[in-house]
Write a protein that holds these residues in place. Structure first.
Motif, PDB file in Angstrom:
ATOM      1  N   LEU A 125       0.908  -1.609   0.387  1.00 12.42           N
ATOM      2  CA  LEU A 125       0.410   0.318  -0.059  1.00 12.42           C
ATOM      3  C   LEU A 125       0.553   1.258  -0.407  1.00 12.42           C
ATOM      4  N   TRP A 128       2.111   1.785  -3.205  1.00 11.56           N
ATOM      5  CA  TRP A 128       0.805   1.870  -4.642  1.00 11.56           C
ATOM      6  C   TRP A 128       0.545   3.823  -4.432  1.00 11.56           C
ATOM      7  N   THR A 129       0.322   3.816  -2.745  1.00 12.45           N
ATOM      8  CA  THR A 129       0.561   5.537  -2.264  1.00 12.45           C
ATOM      9  C   THR A 129       1.749   6.338  -3.499  1.00 12.45           C
ATOM     10  N   ARG A 132       0.717   6.284  -6.566  1.00  5.25           N
ATOM     11  CA  ARG A 132      -0.276   7.668  -6.936  1.00  5.25           C
ATOM     12  C   ARG A 132       0.446   8.906  -6.430  1.00  5.25           C
ATOM     13  N   CYS A 282      -5.584  14.516   0.472  1.00 10.47           N
ATOM     14  CA  CYS A 282      -4.662  13.215  -0.219  1.00 10.47           C
ATOM     15  C   CYS A 282      -6.270  12.508  -1.482  1.00 10.47           C
ATOM     16  N   LEU A 285      -5.873  12.327  -4.607  1.00  9.00           N
ATOM     17  CA  LEU A 285      -5.156  11.435  -5.597  1.00  9.00           C
ATOM     18  C   LEU A 285      -5.845  10.009  -6.116  1.00  9.00           C
ATOM     19  N   VAL A 305      -0.220  11.836   3.931  1.00  5.79           N
ATOM     20  CA  VAL A 305      -1.469  11.218   3.801  1.00  5.79           C
ATOM     21  C   VAL A 305      -2.177  11.085   5.039  1.00  5.79           C
ATOM     22  N   TYR A 307      -5.561   9.078   5.690  1.00  9.58           N
ATOM     23  CA  TYR A 307      -6.796   8.083   4.536  1.00  9.58           C
ATOM     24  C   TYR A 307      -7.882   8.543   5.473  1.00  9.58           C
ATOM     25  N   ALA A 376      -9.997   2.522  -6.044  1.00 10.21           N
ATOM     26  CA  ALA A 376      -9.682   3.682  -5.610  1.00 10.21           C
ATOM     27  C   ALA A 376     -10.398   4.307  -6.470  1.00 10.21           C
TER      28      ALA A 376
END
Length: 501
Positions: A125, A128-129, A132, A282, A285, A305, A307, A376
């Motif tokens: 993750l 992944w972020t 992005r 964030c 994104l 960020v 979430y 997403a």
């Protein structure tokens, strides 16, 4: 008693007890018609103070009955469309499923031998972020408890990176400079609208509050980069060192996004660390339509960020990401009992090597479940909805003569204040009385339980704030709450002016 331990012999009790708890919450959610009951501290405190914690109830149903009276009945429910207060979002069901799983399994994400797959999921993750954001192949990061911790962690890395660089340069020039001598000369630059955790971090890092230079904002409440350029030049002229520039992608009050490309240019020019606090912004994104608002964030050395603000995750779920994974070593310590150095040499992935926390929950699982079930784009579309709602709310406020709105929003906050429509012979109420009217309206609204709004100060004056993070909220809700605010403020001013006369 061992009968309460969660294990293979109590699996049925676990299933039954948790199901009862879930059913209670589900029933409460279905029956909640206001974000808050309006109960006061003085009303609720005696009930909680009167509970004898040394006399257990011994029964889950009885404890849940009691919990209804001391918590569930009077909780503030963020899922309600008229909760317009702070940066608290309603949560998505896949994330709540993840929360239930991670709490029961109870992995600790500090070392590989306590988490196994949890470590790899968190790392995936983070990657992944980082993609992005656009941080590049050398990026890395760590999940944290929230934006304040993420900002602190980033500034710790920035401090130690600045010390390493400046001390090496001094040594190359034939001068020995100690860290103790250097710390008082480090400076952090951030906008006057940025989060207070920047100042707190500076104090905790041994730099002092005075190390933070507050840069003025423009009329859109974004950092004025022309002033930043001058401040950076002054820093060098005074023999000081620009440790970091903290840009904000979504200020708490205004949702404003600092000019990231220009800030990136200035930080590169002055060899300063660029940190972007995107705790709020964030969500862009994953936005299908507004990702461009974060253009320039890819130049950051570190990014925060949250979430649990704009990805609709339960608290807590945050992360701090860096462009260069090697900088994370500034927070590395090898303990023989936990993560001895040989483990790093054996490429065993211990997350504590990167973290300022030791024991950490598997909060990444919530985001993982959300992405695997919803995707997403679905999350980004929800965030787009609240940004569009704020734009519509601005139109409503701008057209309403009862209110003054500060700035057209980039994200989903609206800062405004009530203004009397008729000034009267004396030109209207005193400024201090008008400030009191805003505070009174907010308190009266909260006490009624009809809605929850936030408040702040702008240029020394008291304002109110809508934080719109619920896609269920409508323009009708906004209009209704504005009418309630106006009614409370008008009543307060009417009574105050009658007493005055």
């Amino acid at each position: 008693m061992r009968s309460h331990l969660l294990n293979e012999t109590t699996a049925d009790d676990y299933r039954r007890t948790v199901t009862e708890g879930v059913e209670r919450v589900a029933a409460k959610l279905a029956a909640t018609h206001r974000p808050h009951t309006g109960i006061s501290v003085d009303e609720l405190a005696p009930a909680i103070d009167g509970i004898d914690l040394d006399r257990p109830l011994g029964d889950a149903s009885a404890a849940l009955d009691e919990l209804e009276d001391v918590y569930l009945r009077d909780a503030v429910y963020f899922h309600h469309p008229r909760y317009l207060g702070h940066l608290n979002c309603p949560v998505v069901i896949p994330a709540v499923v993840g929360e239930a799983v991670l709490s029961a399994v109870n992995s600790s994400l500090d070392t590989w031998d306590q988490s196994i797959g949890g470590t790899l999921i968190e790392r995936r993750l983070i990657d992944w972020t980082a993609r992005r954001i656009g941080l590049g192949e050398g990026a890395d990061g760590i999940f944290t408890s929230g934006g304040s911790q993420s900002n602190f962690h980033a500034l710790l890395l920035a401090r130690d990176e600045a010390c390493r660089t400046v001390m090496k340069r001094a040594l190359d020039e034939g001068t020995e400079l100690t860290k103790a001598e250097l710390l008082p000369k480090l400076r952090i630059f951030t906008s006057e609208a940025s989060h207070f955790s920047v100042q707190k971090s500076a104090a905790m890092l041994g730099l002092g509050y005075e190390a933070v230079i507050a840069v003025p904002v423009d009329r859109h409440r974004r950092m004025d980069t022309s002033v930043l350029a001058l401040e950076l030049e002054n820093c060098a002229a005074e023999g000081l060192f620009p440790m970091a520039v903290v840009a904000t992608a979504g200020t708490t009050d205004f949702g404003s996004i600092d000019p990231l490309p220009e800030i990136a240019r200035l930080t590169a020019e002055h060899s300063a660390w660029m940190h972007v606090d995107a705790a709020y912004g964030c969500g862009l994104l994953v936005s299908p339509t507004r990702r461009h608002l974060l253009d320039g964030i890819e130049h950051a050395d570190s990014v925060t960020v949250d979430y649990h603000k704009s990805f609709f995750q339960p608290v807590s779920s945050s992360a701090m990401l860096v462009r260069d994974r090697d900088t994370l070593k500034h927070a590395t310590y090898h303990a023989d009992y936990l993560n001895p150095r040989r483990m790093a040499e054996e490429r065993i992935p211990n997350q504590v090597d990167k973290s300022i926390q030791t024991t950490r929950r598997f909060d990444a699982l919530k985001l993982w479940m959300t992405l695997r079930i919803m995707g997403a784009d679905a999350v980004g579309s929800l965030f787009d909805e609240v940004v569009a709602l704020a734009a519509a709310g601005w139109e409503i406020l701008d057209a309403d003569p009862r209110f003054e709105v500060v700035v057209r929003p980039q994200l989903s906050t609206l800062v405004f204040r009530y203004l009397p429509t008729a000034g009267g012979e004396d030109g209207g109420p005193r400024p201090d009385l008008l400030d009191e009217a805003q505070l009174h309206a907010r308190k009266a609204l909260f006490a009624s339980g009809e809605a929850v709004v936030a408040g702040t100060k702008v240029d020394g004056k008291q304002y109110l704030k809508f934080t719109l993070l619920n896609p269920q909220t409508t323009t009708a809700d906004i209009t209704a709450v504005l009418d309630l605010i106006a009614a409370h403020a008008e009543q307060f001013l009417g009574e105050s002016l009658a007493v005055h006369h």
